[in-house]
Design an enzyme around this catalytic site. Structure first.
Site, short mmCIF file in Angstrom:
data_model
loop_
_atom_site.label_atom_id
_atom_site.label_comp_id
_atom_site.label_asym_id
_atom_site.label_seq_id
_atom_site.Cartn_x
_atom_site.Cartn_y
_atom_site.Cartn_z
N ASP A 97 0.79 -1.24 0.00
CA ASP A 97 0.00 0.00 0.00
C ASP A 97 0.82 1.28 0.00
O ASP A 97 0.39 2.32 0.49
CB ASP A 97 -0.92 -0.01 1.23
CG ASP A 97 -0.15 -0.32 2.51
OD1 ASP A 97 1.08 -0.13 2.51
OD2 ASP A 97 -0.77 -0.76 3.50
N GLU A 119 -0.85 -9.09 -1.00
CA GLU A 119 -1.34 -8.49 0.26
C GLU A 119 -2.52 -7.55 -0.01
O GLU A 119 -2.56 -6.40 0.41
CB GLU A 119 -0.24 -7.75 1.03
CG GLU A 119 -0.56 -7.50 2.49
CD GLU A 119 0.49 -6.69 3.21
OE1 GLU A 119 0.51 -5.45 3.09
OE2 GLU A 119 1.34 -7.29 3.89
N GLU A 133 -1.81 5.10 3.35
CA GLU A 133 -1.83 3.71 2.88
C GLU A 133 -3.23 3.16 2.66
O GLU A 133 -3.44 2.37 1.73
CB GLU A 133 -1.06 2.81 3.86
CG GLU A 133 0.45 3.04 3.88
CD GLU A 133 0.88 4.20 4.75
OE1 GLU A 133 0.00 4.81 5.43
OE2 GLU A 133 2.08 4.52 4.78
N HIS A 213 7.15 4.48 12.62
CA HIS A 213 7.39 5.38 11.48
C HIS A 213 6.13 5.97 10.87
O HIS A 213 6.20 6.72 9.91
CB HIS A 213 8.14 4.63 10.38
CG HIS A 213 7.32 3.54 9.74
ND1 HIS A 213 6.41 3.80 8.75
CD2 HIS A 213 7.25 2.22 9.98
CE1 HIS A 213 5.82 2.66 8.39
NE2 HIS A 213 6.31 1.69 9.13
N ARG A 215 3.07 8.00 9.47
CA ARG A 215 2.81 9.43 9.29
C ARG A 215 1.76 9.96 10.28
O ARG A 215 1.87 11.08 10.76
CB ARG A 215 2.29 9.68 7.87
CG ARG A 215 3.38 9.85 6.88
CD ARG A 215 2.82 10.18 5.50
NE ARG A 215 3.82 10.81 4.67
CZ ARG A 215 4.90 10.20 4.22
NH1 ARG A 215 5.14 8.94 4.52
NH2 ARG A 215 5.78 10.84 3.48
N HIS A 246 13.99 4.46 12.32
CA HIS A 246 13.68 4.64 10.89
C HIS A 246 14.38 5.89 10.38
O HIS A 246 14.57 6.85 11.13
CB HIS A 246 12.14 4.77 10.77
CG HIS A 246 11.60 4.65 9.39
ND1 HIS A 246 11.73 5.64 8.44
CD2 HIS A 246 10.89 3.66 8.79
CE1 HIS A 246 11.13 5.26 7.32
NE2 HIS A 246 10.61 4.05 7.51
C1 UD1 Z 1 7.03 4.48 3.51
C2 UD1 Z 1 5.60 4.12 3.08
C3 UD1 Z 1 4.87 3.37 4.20
C4 UD1 Z 1 5.68 2.18 4.68
C5 UD1 Z 1 7.07 2.67 5.08
C6 UD1 Z 1 7.92 1.49 5.49
C7 UD1 Z 1 4.37 5.68 1.64
C8 UD1 Z 1 3.57 6.90 1.56
N1 UD1 Z 1 4.86 5.36 2.84
O1 UD1 Z 1 6.95 5.43 4.56
O2 UD1 Z 1 3.61 2.92 3.70
O3 UD1 Z 1 5.02 1.61 5.80
O4 UD1 Z 1 7.69 3.30 3.96
O5 UD1 Z 1 9.06 1.89 6.18
O6 UD1 Z 1 4.55 5.03 0.65
N2 UD1 Z 1 14.56 7.74 4.21
C9 UD1 Z 1 15.93 7.64 4.02
N3 UD1 Z 1 16.45 6.42 3.62
C10 UD1 Z 1 15.67 5.34 3.44
C11 UD1 Z 1 14.29 5.43 3.68
C12 UD1 Z 1 13.75 6.65 4.04
O7 UD1 Z 1 16.67 8.59 4.18
O8 UD1 Z 1 16.20 4.26 3.11
C13 UD1 Z 1 14.00 9.06 4.60
C14 UD1 Z 1 14.07 10.08 3.45
O9 UD1 Z 1 14.30 11.36 3.99
C15 UD1 Z 1 12.65 10.00 2.85
C16 UD1 Z 1 11.84 9.79 4.13
O10 UD1 Z 1 12.62 8.91 4.93
O11 UD1 Z 1 12.28 11.15 2.14
C17 UD1 Z 1 10.45 9.26 3.93
O12 UD1 Z 1 10.41 8.11 3.11
P1 UD1 Z 1 8.99 7.67 2.45
O13 UD1 Z 1 9.17 6.41 1.68
O14 UD1 Z 1 8.38 8.83 1.71
O15 UD1 Z 1 8.05 7.45 3.69
P2 UD1 Z 1 8.13 6.43 4.90
O16 UD1 Z 1 7.65 7.17 6.07
O17 UD1 Z 1 9.42 5.77 4.90
N1 UDP Z 2 12.70 -4.42 9.73
C1 UDP Z 2 14.06 -4.53 9.43
N2 UDP Z 2 14.95 -3.73 10.13
C2 UDP Z 2 14.55 -2.85 11.08
C3 UDP Z 2 13.16 -2.72 11.34
C4 UDP Z 2 12.26 -3.51 10.65
O1 UDP Z 2 14.45 -5.34 8.59
O2 UDP Z 2 15.40 -2.16 11.67
C5 UDP Z 2 11.74 -5.25 8.96
C6 UDP Z 2 10.68 -5.98 9.78
O3 UDP Z 2 11.11 -7.28 10.15
C7 UDP Z 2 9.50 -6.04 8.81
C8 UDP Z 2 9.66 -4.78 7.96
O4 UDP Z 2 11.00 -4.35 8.14
O5 UDP Z 2 9.56 -7.15 7.94
C9 UDP Z 2 8.70 -3.71 8.41
O6 UDP Z 2 9.05 -2.52 7.82
P1 UDP Z 2 8.43 -1.13 8.28
O7 UDP Z 2 8.07 -1.20 9.72
O8 UDP Z 2 9.39 -0.07 7.83
O9 UDP Z 2 7.14 -0.99 7.35
P2 UDP Z 2 5.62 -1.49 7.47
O10 UDP Z 2 5.63 -2.96 7.64
O11 UDP Z 2 5.01 -0.76 8.61
O12 UDP Z 2 5.03 -1.06 6.17
#
Ligand code: UD1
Ligand code: UDP
Length: 380
Positions: A97, A119, A133, A213, A215, A246
């Site tokens: 999502d 999923e 999401e 993490h 929003r 995160h």
């Molecule tokens: C995203 C997804 C969320 C998912 C989550 C898993 C959307 C809207 N959100 O949220 O559904 O549950 O990922 O973790 O699709 N960043 C880094 N390095 C990384 C990852 C993130 O620096 O490897 C930072 C960056 O500044 C980036 C910010 O995190 O701009 C947000 O990343 P983004 O994918 O937009 O949103 P998440 O909150 O990570």
């Molecule tokens: N996870 C990981 N390293 C971490 C934290 C989580 O590999 O430091 C894994 C966790 O086992 C799960 C997935 O990341 O499979 C969950 O990711 P996240 O919580 O970012 O996203 P969500 O599942 O909420 O979309």
């Protein structure tokens, strides 16, 4: 002729949950399986690709620091549209999502390419929780052709929205397949967690694992989560609190400023999947707002307190291993303290249950792809 399947994803959880599907599709002689990553996440995606030895055929490298939803959406639509125009797959596969999922589904629809949604059918019924999401997955559903529902509840949600029953396949969640792959790898070679000293991992002290993490928790929600963790750490000085933080700056800022100075709180960088699974296994309880962790922890027999007001994963709540506690400071403290002090309450929540799958979701999904892509030939 081999069927061309493109698997498109962008974040850590999508990569984890699609890794078993990609590995199985690549090993199947009937498919030519291509991988396109948006890299909506950069470092956290690369961590997973490395563990499962997956090399993307195309990497759109879209992540920007503190990206906005609209900015990311615009870049993803442009990048995926160009990719699909060149690649012309017979089918695309997406999972979950995220913004990447919605954009990939929309672009594939514009190209009239069938979409397999892994999923499918998770719902809270509240379009602002989880945000964005819930809307992403509803929109992806109505653009998709095949719907891989992890549970019967997810199937029911899809039926209620008018999805044809013959397009829905209850498979279990591929996260359990990934978890089993990870457990096998860990058994062969236990992963190091250099960010944590060995004594913490090897001691018999209680360990509380924290992740967050979402929003909808930015601002007040995260302040409350941090206040609760700090109070718990002070009240239980012999318990270790480990929080792989995160990379989203909206998470890091409050977490590092509010939790930085407490001896038994360990703020560490996001862990690779294998060390994270090992840490879940070592933990006493888990406090999280993560979706994937809610699905994995019940399999490991770890009680989970979900710091959210809603969940689209009611199955483990119904079975009693996951509890929704919201982001109220006292609710988090009281529920966690009870599990850390009351052996009976702990053992009620700590039984291992597996409502999200038996580790064979991938097998069912790949069999369905094959039947579906063969049926495309008969139509032409
Ligand atoms: C995203 C997804 C969320 C998912 C989550 C898993 C959307 C809207 N959100 O949220 O559904 O549950 O990922 O973790 O699709 N960043 C880094 N390095 C990384 C990852 C993130 O620096 O490897 C930072 C960056 O500044 C980036 C910010 O995190 O701009 C947000 O990343 P983004 O994918 O937009 O949103 P998440 O909150 O990570
Ligand atoms: N996870 C990981 N390293 C971490 C934290 C989580 O590999 O430091 C894994 C966790 O086992 C799960 C997935 O990341 O499979 C969950 O990711 P996240 O919580 O970012 O996203 P969500 O599942 O909420 O979309």
């Amino acid at each position: 002729m081999k069927k061309k399947i493109s698997v498109i994803f962008g974040t850590r959880p999508e990569a984890i949950k699609l890794a078993p599907v990609i590995l199985a599709a690549k090993a199947n002689p009937h498919f030519k399986c291509k991988v396109c990553v948006t890299a909506q996440h950069r470092e956290m995606l690369d961590q997973v690709l490395k563990v499962f030895k997956i090399k993307p055929d195309v990497d759109l490298n879209l992540m920007r620091p503190n990206q906005t939803l609209a900015g990311l959406t615009a870049r993803a639509i442009r990048g995926i549209d160009t990719y699909l125009a060149q690649e012309k797959p017979d089918m695309i596969i997406v999972q979950g999502d995220t913004t990447t999922v919605f954009c990939a589904a929309l672009c594939a629809f514009y190209h009239k390419i069938p979409i397999g949604h892994v999923e499918a059918g998770l719902r809270t019924g509240n379009k602002y929780s989880p945000f964005p999401e819930e809307a992403n997955r509803v929109l992806a559903t109505h653009l998709s052709t095949l719907h891989f529902a992890p549970t019967q509840k997810a199937r029911q949600n899809l039926l209620q929205e008018g999805i044809a029953p013959e397009r829905i396949f209850v498979t279990g969640n591929t996260v359990i397949d990934a978890l089993f792959l990870a457990r096998d790898k860990i058994k062969k070679k236990p992963p190091a967690i250099p960010q944590l000293c060995k004594s913490i991992l090897q001691s018999s002290q209680q360990l509380v694992l924290i992740t967050g993490h979402r929003r909808e928790n930015f601002g007040k929600g995260f302040q409350n989560i941090c206040k609760a963790v700090k109070t718990l750490a002070q009240r239980f000085p012999e318990t270790q609190f480990v929080y792989p933080v995160h990379l989203n700056p909206n998470v890091r800022k409050p977490v590092y400023s509010l939790l930085g100075n407490q001896e038994n709180i360990h703020l560490i960088e996001p862990l690779g999947y294998l060390p994270f699974v090992a840490l879940m296994n070592r933990s006493t309880i888990i406090l999280t707002d993560s979706g994937g962790v809610q699905e994995e922890a019940p399999s490991l027999g770890k009680p989970v307190l979900v710091m959210r007001d809603t969940t689209e994963r009611p199955e483990a709540v119904d079975m009693g291993t996951v509890k929704l506690v919201g982001t109220n400071v006292n609710a988090i403290i009281d529920n966690a303290a009870k599990l850390l002090t009351d052996k009976k309450a702990y053992s009620v929540m700590a039984s291992a249950v597996n409502p999200y799958g038996d580790g064979r979701a991938t097998e069912r999904i790949v069999t369905t792809f094959l039947q579906f892509t063969n049926s495309l030939d008969h139509k032409h």
